[in-house]
Scaffold this active site. Structure first.
Site, PDB file in Angstrom:
ATOM      1  N   ARG A 116       0.813  -1.226   0.000  1.00 24.01           N
ATOM      2  CA  ARG A 116       0.000   0.000   0.000  1.00 24.01           C
ATOM      3  C   ARG A 116       0.847   1.276   0.000  1.00 24.01           C
ATOM      4  O   ARG A 116       0.368   2.343   0.377  1.00 24.01           O
ATOM      5  CB  ARG A 116      -0.979   0.017   1.171  1.00 24.01           C
ATOM      6  CG  ARG A 116      -2.008  -1.104   1.114  1.00 24.01           C
ATOM      7  CD  ARG A 116      -3.104  -0.895   2.150  1.00 24.01           C
ATOM      8  NE  ARG A 116      -4.110  -1.944   2.041  1.00 24.01           N
ATOM      9  CZ  ARG A 116      -4.087  -3.075   2.747  1.00 24.01           C
ATOM     10  NH1 ARG A 116      -3.106  -3.284   3.612  1.00 24.01           N
ATOM     11  NH2 ARG A 116      -5.023  -3.975   2.593  1.00 24.01           N
TER      12      ARG A 116
ATOM     13  N   LYS B 219       2.813  11.356 -10.791  1.00 26.88           N
ATOM     14  CA  LYS B 219       1.929  10.560 -11.645  1.00 26.88           C
ATOM     15  C   LYS B 219       2.640   9.258 -11.999  1.00 26.88           C
ATOM     16  O   LYS B 219       3.749   9.275 -12.543  1.00 26.88           O
ATOM     17  CB  LYS B 219       1.584  11.319 -12.929  1.00 26.88           C
ATOM     18  CG  LYS B 219       0.407  12.243 -12.812  1.00 26.88           C
ATOM     19  CD  LYS B 219       0.009  12.727 -14.202  1.00 26.88           C
ATOM     20  CE  LYS B 219      -1.220  13.594 -14.163  1.00 26.88           C
ATOM     21  NZ  LYS B 219      -1.611  14.038 -15.519  1.00 26.88           N
TER      22      LYS B 219
ATOM     23  N   GLU C 127       8.506  18.276 -24.624  1.00 29.44           N
ATOM     24  CA  GLU C 127       7.972  18.680 -23.320  1.00 29.44           C
ATOM     25  C   GLU C 127       8.526  20.042 -22.898  1.00 29.44           C
ATOM     26  O   GLU C 127       7.831  20.834 -22.251  1.00 29.44           O
ATOM     27  CB  GLU C 127       8.293  17.623 -22.261  1.00 29.44           C
ATOM     28  CG  GLU C 127       7.610  16.272 -22.492  1.00 29.44           C
ATOM     29  CD  GLU C 127       6.120  16.275 -22.155  1.00 29.44           C
ATOM     30  OE1 GLU C 127       5.599  17.314 -21.694  1.00 29.44           O
ATOM     31  OE2 GLU C 127       5.470  15.229 -22.347  1.00 29.44           O
TER      32      GLU C 127
ATOM     33  N   LYS D 159       7.111  22.823 -13.693  1.00 29.69           N
ATOM     34  CA  LYS D 159       6.373  21.633 -13.245  1.00 29.69           C
ATOM     35  C   LYS D 159       6.141  21.689 -11.734  1.00 29.69           C
ATOM     36  O   LYS D 159       5.050  21.401 -11.246  1.00 29.69           O
ATOM     37  CB  LYS D 159       7.166  20.376 -13.621  1.00 29.69           C
ATOM     38  CG  LYS D 159       6.484  19.040 -13.251  1.00 29.69           C
ATOM     39  CD  LYS D 159       5.385  18.679 -14.216  1.00 29.69           C
ATOM     40  CE  LYS D 159       4.705  17.348 -13.892  1.00 29.69           C
ATOM     41  NZ  LYS D 159       5.304  16.203 -14.561  1.00 29.69           N
TER      42      LYS D 159
ATOM     43  N   GLU E 185      -4.384  17.089  -9.934  1.00 27.77           N
ATOM     44  CA  GLU E 185      -5.073  17.490 -11.156  1.00 27.77           C
ATOM     45  C   GLU E 185      -6.542  17.795 -10.943  1.00 27.77           C
ATOM     46  O   GLU E 185      -7.416  17.334 -11.680  1.00 27.77           O
ATOM     47  CB  GLU E 185      -4.901  16.425 -12.253  1.00 27.77           C
ATOM     48  CG  GLU E 185      -5.008  16.997 -13.658  1.00 27.77           C
ATOM     49  CD  GLU E 185      -4.546  16.034 -14.743  1.00 27.77           C
ATOM     50  OE1 GLU E 185      -5.392  15.664 -15.564  1.00 27.77           O
ATOM     51  OE2 GLU E 185      -3.362  15.665 -14.752  1.00 27.77           O
TER      52      GLU E 185
ATOM     53  N   ARG F 266      -3.404  21.762 -12.845  1.00 24.91           N
ATOM     54  CA  ARG F 266      -2.416  20.800 -13.336  1.00 24.91           C
ATOM     55  C   ARG F 266      -2.773  20.238 -14.705  1.00 24.91           C
ATOM     56  O   ARG F 266      -1.906  19.778 -15.445  1.00 24.91           O
ATOM     57  CB  ARG F 266      -2.239  19.669 -12.312  1.00 24.91           C
ATOM     58  CG  ARG F 266      -1.135  18.692 -12.709  1.00 24.91           C
ATOM     59  CD  ARG F 266      -0.731  17.755 -11.593  1.00 24.91           C
ATOM     60  NE  ARG F 266       0.247  16.802 -12.079  1.00 24.91           N
ATOM     61  CZ  ARG F 266       0.927  15.962 -11.317  1.00 24.91           C
ATOM     62  NH1 ARG F 266       0.753  15.957 -10.012  1.00 24.91           N
ATOM     63  NH2 ARG F 266       1.801  15.129 -11.837  1.00 24.91           N
TER      64      ARG F 266
ATOM     65  N   ASN G 229      -1.151  18.847 -19.677  1.00 26.47           N
ATOM     66  CA  ASN G 229      -1.542  17.899 -20.722  1.00 26.47           C
ATOM     67  C   ASN G 229      -1.601  18.545 -22.105  1.00 26.47           C
ATOM     68  O   ASN G 229      -2.117  17.932 -23.045  1.00 26.47           O
ATOM     69  CB  ASN G 229      -2.900  17.278 -20.389  1.00 26.47           C
ATOM     70  CG  ASN G 229      -2.838  16.411 -19.144  1.00 26.47           C
ATOM     71  OD1 ASN G 229      -1.952  15.585 -18.997  1.00 26.47           O
ATOM     72  ND2 ASN G 229      -3.772  16.629 -18.232  1.00 26.47           N
TER      73      ASN G 229
ATOM     74  N   HIS H 227      -1.158  16.531 -25.260  1.00 24.71           N
ATOM     75  CA  HIS H 227      -1.235  15.123 -24.898  1.00 24.71           C
ATOM     76  C   HIS H 227      -2.555  14.469 -25.295  1.00 24.71           C
ATOM     77  O   HIS H 227      -2.607  13.252 -25.444  1.00 24.71           O
ATOM     78  CB  HIS H 227      -1.021  14.954 -23.393  1.00 24.71           C
ATOM     79  CG  HIS H 227       0.381  15.194 -22.947  1.00 24.71           C
ATOM     80  ND1 HIS H 227       1.051  16.381 -23.171  1.00 24.71           N
ATOM     81  CD2 HIS H 227       1.267  14.392 -22.282  1.00 24.71           C
ATOM     82  CE1 HIS H 227       2.274  16.292 -22.660  1.00 24.71           C
ATOM     83  NE2 HIS H 227       2.425  15.104 -22.126  1.00 24.71           N
TER      84      HIS H 227
ATOM     85  N   HIS I 243      -1.738  11.280 -27.113  1.00 25.07           N
ATOM     86  CA  HIS I 243      -1.960   9.953 -26.545  1.00 25.07           C
ATOM     87  C   HIS I 243      -2.752   9.067 -27.495  1.00 25.07           C
ATOM     88  O   HIS I 243      -2.486   7.859 -27.613  1.00 25.07           O
ATOM     89  CB  HIS I 243      -2.707  10.066 -25.218  1.00 25.07           C
ATOM     90  CG  HIS I 243      -1.827  10.440 -24.070  1.00 25.07           C
ATOM     91  ND1 HIS I 243      -2.324  10.761 -22.818  1.00 25.07           N
ATOM     92  CD2 HIS I 243      -0.487  10.549 -23.955  1.00 25.07           C
ATOM     93  CE1 HIS I 243      -1.325  11.045 -22.005  1.00 25.07           C
ATOM     94  NE2 HIS I 243      -0.209  10.934 -22.677  1.00 25.07           N
TER      95      HIS I 243
ATOM     96  N   HIS J 202       6.728   9.082 -27.324  1.00 23.89           N
ATOM     97  CA  HIS J 202       5.839   9.994 -26.600  1.00 23.89           C
ATOM     98  C   HIS J 202       6.073  11.450 -26.991  1.00 23.89           C
ATOM     99  O   HIS J 202       5.125  12.199 -27.241  1.00 23.89           O
ATOM    100  CB  HIS J 202       6.039   9.811 -25.084  1.00 23.89           C
ATOM    101  CG  HIS J 202       5.182  10.727 -24.264  1.00 23.89           C
ATOM    102  ND1 HIS J 202       3.801  10.649 -24.239  1.00 23.89           N
ATOM    103  CD2 HIS J 202       5.504  11.768 -23.448  1.00 23.89           C
ATOM    104  CE1 HIS J 202       3.317  11.589 -23.445  1.00 23.89           C
ATOM    105  NE2 HIS J 202       4.316  12.289 -22.944  1.00 23.89           N
TER     106      HIS J 202
END
Length: 370
Positions: free
Chosen positions: A129, A151, A193, A237, A247, A251, A255, A258, A262, A275
């Protein structure tokens, strides 16, 4: 010389430590990994996770540093590439954690690019956990983006990063010396990026990138500019994540590019474009959507696209990609809310907005023009 950027969070703040790039034989911060981790008072057991190529370059140095600081170190290597970013690879990490009896005070260290960082972070988030994770990114893309912010996750066959968790690292250690072994294509991917940060947050960074003659290879980028790129991108960042860790709002601007990116990655099986290349394509599309909606000046999208081309990145869709399949794939994006696709769209260099009011006809028209 090392600069430190703080990611300030309510539950667990941490540092991003960035060493200045030198083309002389300067000491490497990678050799200080053990010392840096010892100062955090972590448990003694460490599982170092990498891929075979990165491990060959840097694995033994990292292990030597960790052992010299008193850590008990085991290692696990996973195959390189986005197509291996799946639950089968996570199972291998769980097996290694079990075999080496990683306790809750133990730490997983991600030595690699974004794929290794995302998978190691997810395994650390879910083993017992949640155990510690330290990110040691070895690609430009991971240094400026994926290693920071917590993330983590893996891909589902029908979508990128659909399985994941937020799990902040205890430390991000950035040693730009390792970029000297990075393939040129991966360096260019990281520049996507960096350009993103210029568009969404930092007009001064954008201007500095425009002033550089070439951005497509490390050897053409001056060491001072590499240091500037790393510090400004990481600061951007950190600023965004500190304001919105999970997010809930702001935040989401990270993206930019993206959403369509994606979809392109997923539809090409994570083999045809990497990517960064997909994000570049996505930024071109998002910029043009903003122009079509009257939100952004045509001159600004041309400046963005020129910068993308200067970095050796694509501005066109890969041949053979079905535009209707892209539009369908957008509905599987994590950012879909109440059936509406949310887009991050620029309004000026350094400023973006988030909207779910983009007609499918506009998306289709823009994609057909690419």
């Amino acid at each position: 010389m090392t600069s430190v950027i703080n990611v300030n969070l309510p539950d667990q703040s941490y540092e991003i430590a960035i060493t200045s790039l030198s083309y002389a034989n300067a000491p490497s911060s990678l050799d200080q990994l053990g010392q840096q981790m010892a100062s955090l008072k972590l448990g003694k057991k460490v599982l170092l996770v990498s891929n075979p190529t990165i491990f060959k370059h840097f694995g033994e140095r990292a292990i030597t540093s960790l052992k010299s600081a008193g850590f008990e170190v085991a290692s696990c290597t996973l195959p390189p590439g986005e197509r291996y970013k799946n639950l089968n690879s996570i199972q291998k990490l769980y097996d290694a954690a079990l075999e080496n009896r990683l306790e809750r005070s133990a730490t997983m260290v991600a030595l690699g690019g974004g794929v290794i960082g995302d998978m190691t972070g997810f395994a650390a988030a879910t083993w017992l956990r949640g155990i510690n994770v330290v990110q040691v990114p070895t690609t430009l893309l991971a240094m400026v983006d994926s290693a920071i912010g917590g993330k983590t996750g893996v891909n589902h066959p029908h979508g990128k990063n659909l399985i994941g968790a937020f799990h902040q690292p205890r430390l991000v250690l950035i040693d730009p010396e390792v970029l000297k072994t990075l393939p040129m294509r991966e360096f260019r991917a990281g520049m996507a990026e960096v350009i993103k940060y210029g568009v969404i947050w930092d007009a001064e960074l954008f201007a500095q990138l425009e002033a550089s003659k070439r951005l497509d290879q490390l050897r053409y980028v001056k060491p001072d500019l590499i240091t500037y790129i790393l510090t400004r991108s990481c600061q951007a960042k950190a600023d965004v994540v500190s304001k919105d860790e999970k997010e809930g709002g702001l935040r989401a601007i990270l993206n930019y590019g993206h959403t369509i990116g994606h979809a392109v990655e997923s539809l090409t099986g994570y083999r045809l474009v990497n990517h960064g290349e997909a994000v570049a394509i996505g930024m071109v599309a998002a910029g043009q959507i903003a122009v079509e909606l009257g939100m952004w000046q045509k001159e600004d999208t041309e400046r963005q696209n020129a910068l993308i081309q200067k970095a050796g990145l694509p501005t066109q869709l890969p041949s053979g990609v079905d535009i209707e399949a892209i539009i369908d794939a957008l509905q599987l994006d994590k950012k879909v809310k109440a059936g509406k696709v949310r887009f991050v769209l620029p309004t000026e260099i350094g400023v973006v907005t988030i909207t779910d009011d983009v007609p499918s006809d506009i998306i289709r028209q823009v994609l057909q023009g690419m």
